[in-house]
Structures are given as structure tokens and as C-alpha cells.
Design an enzyme around this catalytic site. Structure first.
Site, PDB file in Angstrom:
ATOM      1  N   GLU A  97       0.864  -1.164  -0.063  1.00 11.08           N
ATOM      2  CA  GLU A  97      -0.014  -0.009  -0.083  1.00 11.08           C
ATOM      3  C   GLU A  97       1.015   1.272   0.016  1.00 11.08           C
ATOM      4  O   GLU A  97       0.498   2.160  -0.707  1.00 11.08           O
ATOM      5  CB  GLU A  97      -1.102   0.019   1.310  1.00 11.08           C
ATOM      6  CG  GLU A  97      -1.938  -1.217   1.218  1.00 11.08           C
ATOM      7  CD  GLU A  97      -3.271  -0.936   1.658  1.00 11.08           C
ATOM      8  OE1 GLU A  97      -4.288  -0.636   0.813  1.00 11.08           O
ATOM      9  OE2 GLU A  97      -3.450  -0.992   2.928  1.00 11.08           O
ATOM     10  N   GLU A 114      -4.883  -8.663   2.710  1.00 14.11           N
ATOM     11  CA  GLU A 114      -5.894  -8.538   3.790  1.00 14.11           C
ATOM     12  C   GLU A 114      -7.016  -9.416   3.671  1.00 14.11           C
ATOM     13  O   GLU A 114      -7.774  -9.704   4.377  1.00 14.11           O
ATOM     14  CB  GLU A 114      -6.292  -6.879   3.465  1.00 14.11           C
ATOM     15  CG  GLU A 114      -5.180  -6.216   4.459  1.00 14.11           C
ATOM     16  CD  GLU A 114      -4.168  -5.730   3.123  1.00 14.11           C
ATOM     17  OE1 GLU A 114      -3.231  -4.881   3.665  1.00 14.11           O
ATOM     18  OE2 GLU A 114      -4.025  -6.190   2.115  1.00 14.11           O
TER      19      GLU A 114
END
Length: 266
Positions: A120, A140
Site C-alpha cells: 500500500e 488483507e
């Protein structure tokens, strides 16, 4: 020059090198790391002698994501960092480049794991180099979580949507070669040389007119979601004043005199 126990800061000429420095945890994000990162971005923005930033990790890893236990702090040792977060509740998102874009180019030098929060943060960088054994991915969903660091917005704007959705929805790891193949990173180099390559690119950036470099970076991001007509108008507004700078005049003189330019940011 700042830094914390989990974030090392040093200068390489006109380049500021920010190093995630928690190798025993594969540089999983901690509060001292996030505070140090944010301070590093601010320092780079404020210091005109800094022309580029290299962002890397120590100990053969870039970042393995968030460490929730470390973020909670331990006793009173991390009180100063918790006070910083309390004073600015958005600090962690700025540190992770979700809510802050440095005006200087950011070059990522990745070795080893660059997953979850690492991938990210990578999306907030401008130029990306990785060692051939590096691993990328957004894990995730495999943990029943959401990649809230910006990936559902940014990733599809940086690589083809089909690849973005596969990465987001499968939670599988990607090799450096595969990541390069889908456009997530730009260079794959032998293991242990990502930082060297990133510094080489930084030197190329540093040799260019700093006002021009910053304006070009700003224009690319400002116009990314505009129509072509609006984007071209915004480009002129951003770019035309650069032609009336001392940097531009120095660039022209240096070309005519067949010598390297000496830019002074004016």
C-alpha cells in the site's frame, strides 16, 4: 535530521534516504516508524537542498505490513509517539503516503517482503525498484480484512484493472518479475542491489532542474483524472511559469556551452 529507533534517516548528496529499520519484524509498521516516516516526508518538503527521496527497508525486507501490537505501544516508553498521534490523528495516513504526497520524487528500493501495508505504501511512491526475490501482495482479504491504505482506489489507476482486482481479491503473493510484468514496479535487479539502483536513478533526477522536476511530478498527479482538455489546460498553468525561471535560463546556457548545468532553484 530526524529519525526514530525504527526509522533511519541519512543524506546521500541531494537525496534523503528513509529506511524502515525494524528488521527483526521484517519492518512491520510501528508507531515510532510512522512518526519517523512522517517527519522524513516533511523534512524533504521543507529543505530545498533535498531533490529526491529514496525509501527502503533494512535487513533484506521492505515492509511486511502493520504490527497492531507495536502500534498500541508498550508501557510509557512510546508516550511521545502516542502524543504525536493524539495531536494529529491523521499522522499515520500521512506517513503511509495515503494522505500526503511529497513534492520531491520518491524512489522505492524494495528487497524481500513488500506486502499488505508495504504494497500500500509502495503505491504512494513514484519510481520503484525491486530485488529479484522481492515479494508483493495485498493479503488483507485472506485475513478477513480490508486494504484501507488506499489500494482499492490507487491500484486500479496504476495497473490494469483486471490485475488490480486479482491482487486485491485473491490475496496471493506476487514475485518481482510478475509485479514488473503488470506494471506495479519499474525495475527488477539482482538481490541486494535495489538501493544502489534507486540511488542511481535519484542522481539522474538530482541532475535535472529541481523546479521543473517538482512541477512535472505535480502535473502528472493533478491531471491524472481530468479530461484531456482540462488536463492540457492544467498542464499549461503548471508548466508555463517554469520557462521564466533562472533554472530554465541556466539549462539553456549549459546546453549552448556544452557543460553540466548548475541549478539554484530560482
Amino acid at each position: 535530521m530526524g529519525g526514530t529507533e525504527h526509522l533511519a534517516v541519512r543524506r546521500e548528496g541531494a537525496t534523503l534516504v528513509l529506511t524502515l529499520n525494524r528488521p527483526e519484524a521484517k519492518n512491520a509498521l510501528s508507531l515510532p516508524m510512522l512518526v519517523g516516516l512522517y517527519d522524513g516526508w516533511v523534512e524533504a518538503d521543507a529543505d530545498d537542498s533535498i531533490r529526491s527521496i529514496v525509501f527502503t527497508g533494512a535487513g533484506g525486507s521492505f515492509c511486511a505490513g502493520m504490527d497492531l501490537k507495536a502500534l498500541a505501544g508498550n508501557g510509557m516508553a512510546g508516550q511521545q509517539y502516542r502524543d504525536r498521534l493524539k495531536a494529529d490523528p491523521d499522522l499515520h495516513w500521512k506517513a503511509m503516503l495515503r494522505h500526503h504526497r511529497p513534492r520531491k520524487p520518491v524512489i522505492a528500493a524494495v528487497e524481500g517482503y513488500c506486502v499488505a501495508g508495504g504494497t500500500e505504501m509502495l503505491q504512494g511512491t513514484d519510481i520503484r525498484v525491486a530485488g529479484e526475490s522481492a515479494t508483493f501482495g495485498l493479503f488483507e482479504v485472506k485475513r478477513g480484512l480490508f486494504p484501507i491504505g488506499g489500494s482499492t482506489v490507487r491500484l486500479q489507476r496504476q495497473i490494469p484493472r483486471t490485475h488490480a482486482l486479482e491482487m486485491l481479491l485473491t490475496g496471493r503473493p506476487y514475485s518481482a518479475r510478475e509485479a514488473a510484468g503488470i506494471g506495479l514496479i519499474g525495475h527488477v535487479v539482482p538481490d541486494g542491489t535495489a538501493l544502489t539502483k534507486a540511488l542511481e536513478i535519484a542522481e539522474q533526477v538530482n541532475a535535472c532542474g529541481p523546479l521543473a522536476v517538482e512541477a512535472v511530478k505535480a502535473s502528472v498527479y493533478e491531471t491524472a483524472e481530468l479530461t484531456e482538455t482540462d488536463g492540457l489546460a492544467a498542464e499549461l498553468k503548471r508548466g508555463w511559469p517554469i520557462f521564466d525561471t533562472a533554472d530554465a535560463r541556466e539549462g539553456a546556457r549549459a546546453f549552448a556551452e556544452k557543460r553540466p548545468p548548475v541549478y539554484k532553484r530560482a
